[in-house]
Write a protein that holds these residues in place. Structure first.
Motif, PDB file in Angstrom:
ATOM      1  N   LEU A  14       0.833  -1.202   0.000  1.00 47.71           N
ATOM      2  CA  LEU A  14       0.000   0.000   0.000  1.00 47.71           C
ATOM      3  C   LEU A  14       0.865   1.249   0.000  1.00 47.71           C
ATOM      4  O   LEU A  14       0.610   2.198  -0.750  1.00 47.71           O
ATOM      5  CB  LEU A  14      -0.933  -0.003   1.217  1.00 47.71           C
ATOM      6  CG  LEU A  14      -2.019   1.058   1.196  1.00 47.71           C
ATOM      7  CD1 LEU A  14      -3.082   0.720   0.165  1.00 47.71           C
ATOM      8  CD2 LEU A  14      -2.651   1.183   2.568  1.00 47.71           C
ATOM      9  N   SER A  15       1.911   1.239   0.795  1.00 49.17           N
ATOM     10  CA  SER A  15       2.823   2.370   0.857  1.00 49.17           C
ATOM     11  C   SER A  15       3.529   2.587  -0.479  1.00 49.17           C
ATOM     12  O   SER A  15       3.670   3.732  -0.938  1.00 49.17           O
ATOM     13  CB  SER A  15       3.850   2.137   1.967  1.00 49.17           C
ATOM     14  OG  SER A  15       4.794   3.170   1.994  1.00 49.17           O
ATOM     15  N   LEU A  16       3.959   1.518  -1.111  1.00 48.00           N
ATOM     16  CA  LEU A  16       4.633   1.626  -2.406  1.00 48.00           C
ATOM     17  C   LEU A  16       3.707   2.184  -3.480  1.00 48.00           C
ATOM     18  O   LEU A  16       4.111   3.044  -4.267  1.00 48.00           O
ATOM     19  CB  LEU A  16       5.169   0.269  -2.847  1.00 48.00           C
ATOM     20  CG  LEU A  16       6.408  -0.229  -2.127  1.00 48.00           C
ATOM     21  CD1 LEU A  16       6.691  -1.681  -2.511  1.00 48.00           C
ATOM     22  CD2 LEU A  16       7.603   0.642  -2.460  1.00 48.00           C
ATOM     23  N   VAL A  17       2.489   1.718  -3.515  1.00 44.48           N
ATOM     24  CA  VAL A  17       1.531   2.225  -4.501  1.00 44.48           C
ATOM     25  C   VAL A  17       1.265   3.708  -4.250  1.00 44.48           C
ATOM     26  O   VAL A  17       1.275   4.519  -5.171  1.00 44.48           O
ATOM     27  CB  VAL A  17       0.217   1.411  -4.470  1.00 44.48           C
ATOM     28  CG1 VAL A  17      -0.852   2.072  -5.325  1.00 44.48           C
ATOM     29  CG2 VAL A  17       0.462  -0.017  -4.941  1.00 44.48           C
ATOM     30  N   ALA A  18       1.056   4.061  -2.985  1.00 43.85           N
ATOM     31  CA  ALA A  18       0.753   5.462  -2.638  1.00 43.85           C
ATOM     32  C   ALA A  18       1.901   6.394  -2.988  1.00 43.85           C
ATOM     33  O   ALA A  18       1.677   7.527  -3.418  1.00 43.85           O
ATOM     34  CB  ALA A  18       0.423   5.566  -1.152  1.00 43.85           C
ATOM     35  N   SER A  19       3.120   5.939  -2.817  1.00 43.79           N
ATOM     36  CA  SER A  19       4.268   6.815  -3.040  1.00 43.79           C
ATOM     37  C   SER A  19       4.821   6.752  -4.458  1.00 43.79           C
ATOM     38  O   SER A  19       5.724   7.504  -4.805  1.00 43.79           O
ATOM     39  CB  SER A  19       5.378   6.486  -2.042  1.00 43.79           C
ATOM     40  OG  SER A  19       5.862   5.178  -2.262  1.00 43.79           O
ATOM     41  N   HIS A  20       4.270   5.879  -5.275  1.00 39.72           N
ATOM     42  CA  HIS A  20       4.763   5.739  -6.642  1.00 39.72           C
ATOM     43  C   HIS A  20       4.383   6.968  -7.477  1.00 39.72           C
ATOM     44  O   HIS A  20       3.334   7.581  -7.256  1.00 39.72           O
ATOM     45  CB  HIS A  20       4.194   4.473  -7.278  1.00 39.72           C
ATOM     46  CG  HIS A  20       5.011   3.973  -8.416  1.00 39.72           C
ATOM     47  ND1 HIS A  20       4.799   4.361  -9.697  1.00 39.72           N
ATOM     48  CD2 HIS A  20       6.067   3.121  -8.447  1.00 39.72           C
ATOM     49  CE1 HIS A  20       5.675   3.778 -10.487  1.00 39.72           C
ATOM     50  NE2 HIS A  20       6.461   3.010  -9.745  1.00 39.72           N
ATOM     51  N   GLU A  21       5.242   7.305  -8.418  1.00 40.78           N
ATOM     52  CA  GLU A  21       5.005   8.455  -9.288  1.00 40.78           C
ATOM     53  C   GLU A  21       3.646   8.337  -9.975  1.00 40.78           C
ATOM     54  O   GLU A  21       3.303   7.304 -10.535  1.00 40.78           O
ATOM     55  CB  GLU A  21       6.108   8.517 -10.349  1.00 40.78           C
ATOM     56  CG  GLU A  21       6.019   9.736 -11.239  1.00 40.78           C
ATOM     57  CD  GLU A  21       7.158   9.804 -12.237  1.00 40.78           C
ATOM     58  OE1 GLU A  21       6.938  10.370 -13.313  1.00 40.78           O
ATOM     59  OE2 GLU A  21       8.247   9.285 -11.937  1.00 40.78           O
ATOM     60  N   GLY A  22       2.862   9.394  -9.890  1.00 40.68           N
ATOM     61  CA  GLY A  22       1.545   9.398 -10.496  1.00 40.68           C
ATOM     62  C   GLY A  22       0.466   8.771  -9.636  1.00 40.68           C
ATOM     63  O   GLY A  22      -0.694   8.730 -10.011  1.00 40.68           O
ATOM     64  N   GLY A  23       0.846   8.242  -8.470  1.00 41.89           N
ATOM     65  CA  GLY A  23      -0.133   7.668  -7.551  1.00 41.89           C
ATOM     66  C   GLY A  23      -0.651   6.301  -7.953  1.00 41.89           C
ATOM     67  O   GLY A  23      -1.615   5.815  -7.382  1.00 41.89           O
ATOM     68  N   GLU A  24      -0.027   5.695  -8.958  1.00 44.77           N
ATOM     69  CA  GLU A  24      -0.408   4.347  -9.343  1.00 44.77           C
ATOM     70  C   GLU A  24       0.843   3.566  -9.718  1.00 44.77           C
ATOM     71  O   GLU A  24       1.851   4.148 -10.102  1.00 44.77           O
ATOM     72  CB  GLU A  24      -1.408   4.350 -10.500  1.00 44.77           C
ATOM     73  CG  GLU A  24      -0.875   4.911 -11.783  1.00 44.77           C
ATOM     74  CD  GLU A  24      -1.914   4.881 -12.899  1.00 44.77           C
ATOM     75  OE1 GLU A  24      -3.116   4.932 -12.612  1.00 44.77           O
ATOM     76  OE2 GLU A  24      -1.504   4.789 -14.062  1.00 44.77           O
ATOM     77  N   ALA A  25       0.743   2.257  -9.534  1.00 45.45           N
ATOM     78  CA  ALA A  25       1.912   1.415  -9.810  1.00 45.45           C
ATOM     79  C   ALA A  25       1.482   0.128 -10.481  1.00 45.45           C
ATOM     80  O   ALA A  25       0.415  -0.414 -10.199  1.00 45.45           O
ATOM     81  CB  ALA A  25       2.648   1.105  -8.512  1.00 45.45           C
ATOM     82  N   CYS A  26       2.336  -0.343 -11.342  1.00 38.72           N
ATOM     83  CA  CYS A  26       2.142  -1.611 -12.044  1.00 38.72           C
ATOM     84  C   CYS A  26       2.780  -2.721 -11.208  1.00 38.72           C
ATOM     85  O   CYS A  26       3.746  -2.474 -10.478  1.00 38.72           O
ATOM     86  CB  CYS A  26       2.821  -1.514 -13.404  1.00 38.72           C
ATOM     87  SG  CYS A  26       2.813  -3.046 -14.329  1.00 38.72           S
TER      88      CYS A  26
END
Length: 93
Positions: A14-26
């Motif tokens: 959850l933390s990784l997704v939240a902090s990923h550029e653009g607010g989304e992660a693959c």
């Protein structure tokens, strides 16, 4: 929500997704961070989706995840720590 976040891997996801550029992660962006198989990571992401914390969209062969804003707001409200003399975070009747 808290049951889903009780697992350290899911909390980190959850933390990784939240902090990923653009607010989304693959999944392809997230997987290398863990010493886990891709199916295990997908399982944890599914649990977070079932708890209403994440949403996703398939784009070609990849699935992109982002935090559900309303869920983030609910967590923020629940976790709001009251300051001395304040009733923030407290339920009063």
């Amino acid at each position: 929500m808290f049951k889903a976040l009780a697992d350290p891997v899911r909390l980190r996801l959850l933390s990784l997704v939240a902090s990923h550029e653009g607010g989304e992660a693959c999944v392809c962006d997230i997987s290398p961070t863990f010493d886990l198989s891709q199916p295990t990571i997908s399982h944890h992401l599914k649990v977070l989706r079932s708890a209403g914390l994440l949403d996703c969209e398939r784009r070609g062969t990849w699935v992109y995840y982002w935090i559900v804003p309303a869920a983030a707001q609910r967590l923020s409200t629940v976790l709001d720590v009251a300051t001395p003399g304040s009733t923030a975070g407290l339920v009063t009747s």
